[in-house]
Design a protein around this motif. Structure first.
Motif, PDB file in Angstrom:
ATOM      1  N   ALA A 114       0.914  -1.279   0.037  1.00  0.00           N
ATOM      2  CA  ALA A 114       0.102  -0.001   0.009  1.00  0.00           C
ATOM      3  C   ALA A 114       0.914   1.372  -0.046  1.00  0.00           C
ATOM      4  N   TYR A 115       1.928   1.405   0.696  1.00  0.00           N
ATOM      5  CA  TYR A 115       2.739   2.427   0.923  1.00  0.00           C
ATOM      6  C   TYR A 115       3.480   2.649  -0.456  1.00  0.00           C
ATOM      7  N   ALA A 116       3.909   1.565  -1.173  1.00  0.00           N
ATOM      8  CA  ALA A 116       4.556   1.407  -2.357  1.00  0.00           C
ATOM      9  C   ALA A 116       3.898   2.399  -3.441  1.00  0.00           C
ATOM     10  N   TRP A 117       2.444   1.797  -3.505  1.00  0.00           N
ATOM     11  CA  TRP A 117       1.449   2.581  -4.299  1.00  0.00           C
ATOM     12  C   TRP A 117       1.471   4.192  -3.641  1.00  0.00           C
ATOM     13  N   ARG A 118       1.499   4.266  -2.464  1.00  0.00           N
ATOM     14  CA  ARG A 118       1.501   5.704  -2.231  1.00  0.00           C
ATOM     15  C   ARG A 118       2.719   6.394  -2.812  1.00  0.00           C
ATOM     16  N   VAL A 119       3.891   5.943  -2.958  1.00  0.00           N
ATOM     17  CA  VAL A 119       4.755   6.581  -3.468  1.00  0.00           C
ATOM     18  C   VAL A 119       4.813   6.851  -4.907  1.00  0.00           C
ATOM     19  N   LEU A 120       4.159   5.843  -5.582  1.00  0.00           N
ATOM     20  CA  LEU A 120       3.931   5.876  -6.988  1.00  0.00           C
ATOM     21  C   LEU A 120       2.896   6.805  -7.556  1.00  0.00           C
ATOM     22  N   LEU A 121       1.722   7.242  -6.553  1.00  0.00           N
ATOM     23  CA  LEU A 121       0.518   8.000  -6.788  1.00  0.00           C
ATOM     24  C   LEU A 121       0.923   9.254  -6.455  1.00  0.00           C
ATOM     25  N   ALA A 122       2.157   9.569  -6.035  1.00  0.00           N
ATOM     26  CA  ALA A 122       2.490  10.929  -5.158  1.00  0.00           C
ATOM     27  C   ALA A 122       2.446  11.946  -6.177  1.00  0.00           C
ATOM     28  N   ASN A 123       2.200  13.252  -5.864  1.00  0.00           N
ATOM     29  CA  ASN A 123       2.472  14.425  -6.818  1.00  0.00           C
ATOM     30  C   ASN A 123       3.986  14.320  -7.156  1.00  0.00           C
TER      31      ASN A 123
ATOM     32  N   ILE B   1      -7.654   1.675  -7.684  1.00  0.00           N
ATOM     33  CA  ILE B   1      -6.441   1.226  -8.328  1.00  0.00           C
ATOM     34  C   ILE B   1      -5.732   0.210  -7.299  1.00  0.00           C
ATOM     35  N   VAL B   2      -5.530   0.612  -6.165  1.00  0.00           N
ATOM     36  CA  VAL B   2      -4.706   0.063  -5.328  1.00  0.00           C
ATOM     37  C   VAL B   2      -5.400  -1.346  -4.823  1.00  0.00           C
ATOM     38  N   LEU B   3      -6.776  -1.143  -4.641  1.00  0.00           N
ATOM     39  CA  LEU B   3      -7.368  -2.240  -4.202  1.00  0.00           C
ATOM     40  C   LEU B   3      -7.537  -3.204  -5.042  1.00  0.00           C
ATOM     41  N   SER B   4      -7.772  -2.997  -6.218  1.00  0.00           N
ATOM     42  CA  SER B   4      -7.702  -3.801  -7.606  1.00  0.00           C
ATOM     43  C   SER B   4      -6.151  -4.478  -7.489  1.00  0.00           C
ATOM     44  N   TYR B   5      -5.343  -3.883  -7.429  1.00  0.00           N
ATOM     45  CA  TYR B   5      -3.963  -4.710  -7.429  1.00  0.00           C
ATOM     46  C   TYR B   5      -3.772  -5.568  -6.356  1.00  0.00           C
ATOM     47  N   LEU B   6      -4.326  -5.169  -4.987  1.00  0.00           N
ATOM     48  CA  LEU B   6      -4.342  -6.258  -4.027  1.00  0.00           C
ATOM     49  C   LEU B   6      -5.020  -7.383  -3.945  1.00  0.00           C
ATOM     50  N   TRP B   7      -6.120  -7.160  -4.614  1.00  0.00           N
ATOM     51  CA  TRP B   7      -6.934  -8.374  -4.622  1.00  0.00           C
ATOM     52  C   TRP B   7      -7.152  -9.210  -5.792  1.00  0.00           C
ATOM     53  N   LEU B   8      -6.276  -8.697  -6.916  1.00  0.00           N
ATOM     54  CA  LEU B   8      -6.248  -9.442  -8.330  1.00  0.00           C
ATOM     55  C   LEU B   8      -5.934 -10.864  -8.185  1.00  0.00           C
TER      56      LEU B   8
ATOM     57  N   ASP C  58     -12.345  -2.793   3.712  1.00  0.00           N
ATOM     58  CA  ASP C  58     -11.069  -2.370   3.740  1.00  0.00           C
ATOM     59  C   ASP C  58     -10.978  -0.745   4.234  1.00  0.00           C
ATOM     60  N   TYR C  59     -10.154  -0.271   5.120  1.00  0.00           N
ATOM     61  CA  TYR C  59     -10.093   1.091   5.482  1.00  0.00           C
ATOM     62  C   TYR C  59      -8.459   1.392   5.644  1.00  0.00           C
ATOM     63  N   ILE C  60      -7.695   0.289   5.403  1.00  0.00           N
ATOM     64  CA  ILE C  60      -6.147   1.001   5.704  1.00  0.00           C
ATOM     65  C   ILE C  60      -5.661   1.533   4.133  1.00  0.00           C
ATOM     66  N   THR C  61      -6.122   0.812   3.049  1.00  0.00           N
ATOM     67  CA  THR C  61      -5.688   1.506   1.770  1.00  0.00           C
ATOM     68  C   THR C  61      -6.423   2.859   1.618  1.00  0.00           C
ATOM     69  N   VAL C  62      -7.866   2.998   2.222  1.00  0.00           N
ATOM     70  CA  VAL C  62      -8.245   4.458   2.033  1.00  0.00           C
ATOM     71  C   VAL C  62      -7.477   5.256   2.897  1.00  0.00           C
TER      72      VAL C  62
ATOM     73  N   GLY D 105      -6.900   9.764   0.512  1.00  0.00           N
ATOM     74  CA  GLY D 105      -7.051  11.505   0.628  1.00  0.00           C
ATOM     75  C   GLY D 105      -8.291  11.746   1.496  1.00  0.00           C
ATOM     76  N   LYS D 106      -9.109  12.466   1.025  1.00  0.00           N
ATOM     77  CA  LYS D 106     -10.224  12.875   2.148  1.00  0.00           C
ATOM     78  C   LYS D 106     -11.574  11.668   1.837  1.00  0.00           C
ATOM     79  N   THR D 107     -11.236  10.798   0.871  1.00  0.00           N
ATOM     80  CA  THR D 107     -12.243   9.787   0.549  1.00  0.00           C
ATOM     81  C   THR D 107     -12.700   8.893   2.016  1.00  0.00           C
ATOM     82  N   GLN D 108     -13.947   8.712   2.118  1.00  0.00           N
ATOM     83  CA  GLN D 108     -14.564   7.870   3.313  1.00  0.00           C
ATOM     84  C   GLN D 108     -15.179   6.843   2.716  1.00  0.00           C
ATOM     85  N   LEU D 109     -14.867   5.734   3.487  1.00  0.00           N
ATOM     86  CA  LEU D 109     -15.718   4.200   3.207  1.00  0.00           C
ATOM     87  C   LEU D 109     -15.942   3.922   4.598  1.00  0.00           C
TER      88      LEU D 109
END
Length: 279
Positions: free
Chosen positions: A124-133, A155-162, A221-225, A230-234
């Motif tokens: 998840a944190y690797a994707w955070r680096v990839l998606l950063a500005n 995107i990240v959830l799709s990668y994790l559960w594929l 899931d709540y960790i990936t969010v 960002g400000k997304t809430q699930l």
């Protein structure tokens, strides 16, 4: 020992007693406590839990627009992840089961399983680096990358559960006789029609089996969010927030019953397809 030898059913009951007891106490017991506490409230002045039956928590979830929006958003994310995983998994699983050689097939299965051995947080944190500005993806799209938010979460959830979608489909395709594909080709069907009329109907149970994993894991899931949303809430974020800062365990339990109820309905709906036998 002689008694167990003479009574096979007694021997079976003794073998299953420990795991069944663990299932009842640890899983079903915890679920029962969750459902019961969802009908309690918290005293707004003292912060103590009021153990009196009330529908106030569920009434709040239904009437307050913010909670309805979060619930619908969570369902939309889970459905989107499931569809994306299915679209990506189908050609990959088909290549593994019907195109690749038997020797390379084993290596492809290992390649699919390898990401599951890595830590959830590391991925998840690797994707955070990839998606950063100004990150790699932002650079690839000339400054128009998705950044953090709802799209990044999907995107990240799709990668994790594929992998959880690929493996059931692969298992279903591997059991399908290759002679069916050859017969369809001999009768003049093009590859697209063969896929629609022969392959797809036979792997519907496998698709549903994979969707049980991708849908349920995404819904709760709540960790990936928190990492890339960002400000997304699930729903998972609301449960976590009410357990922590708000200290409102009954309301958190009421929110947590939503994915449980959704999954029960979904499992009942797909049961007739034979998906549960594919798990």
């Amino acid at each position: 020992m002689t008694v167990f030898h003479r009574h096979p059913r007694l021997r079976l009951a003794a073998l299953l007693s420990a795991p069944l007891l663990w299932l009842v106490v640890a899983y079903l017991g915890a679920l029962a406590v969750l459902l019961v506490s969802a009908f309690w409230t918290v005293n707004g002045f003292t912060g103590e839990v009021v153990r009196e039956f009330t529908l106030a928590n569920f009434r709040t979830i239904v009437t307050e627009e913010v909670y309805r929006n979060v619930a619908l958003r969570s369902l939309g994310v889970a459905a989107s992840v499931t569809v994306i995983c299915a679209v990506l998994a189908l050609p990959m699983a088909f290549f593994m089961a019907k195109v690749a050689s038997p020797r390379s097939r084993h290596w492809l299965v290992i390649a699919i399983l390898t990401p599951l051995w890595a830590s959830y947080l590391v991925k998840a944190y690797a994707w955070r680096v990839l998606l950063a500005n100004d990150g790699p993806i932002d650079w690839l799209f000339l400054g128009h990358g998705p950044g953090y938010g709802l799209t990044a979460t999907i995107i990240v959830l799709s990668y994790l559960w594929l992998p959880y979608m690929i493996l059931p489909i692969y298992a279903g395709l591997e059991r399908m006789p290759t002679s069916l594909l050859e017969a369809s080709g001999d009768l003049g069907a093009r590859p697209g029609r063969t896929f629609r009329t022969v392959v797809l109907p036979l792997i519907v149970p496998s698709l549903f089996a994979g969707s049980i994993f991708t849908f349920s894991l995404s819904l709760g899931d709540y960790i990936t969010v928190q990492i890339v949303g960002g400000k997304t809430q699930l729903l998972g974020n609301l449960v976590y927030a009410n357990i922590g800062a708000a200290n409102n365990l009954p309301f958190a339990a009421a929110i947590a019953t939503i994915p449980v109820l959704v999954m029960v309905i979904y499992l009942v709906a797909v049961r007739r397809s034979g998906a549960l036998e594919e798990l």
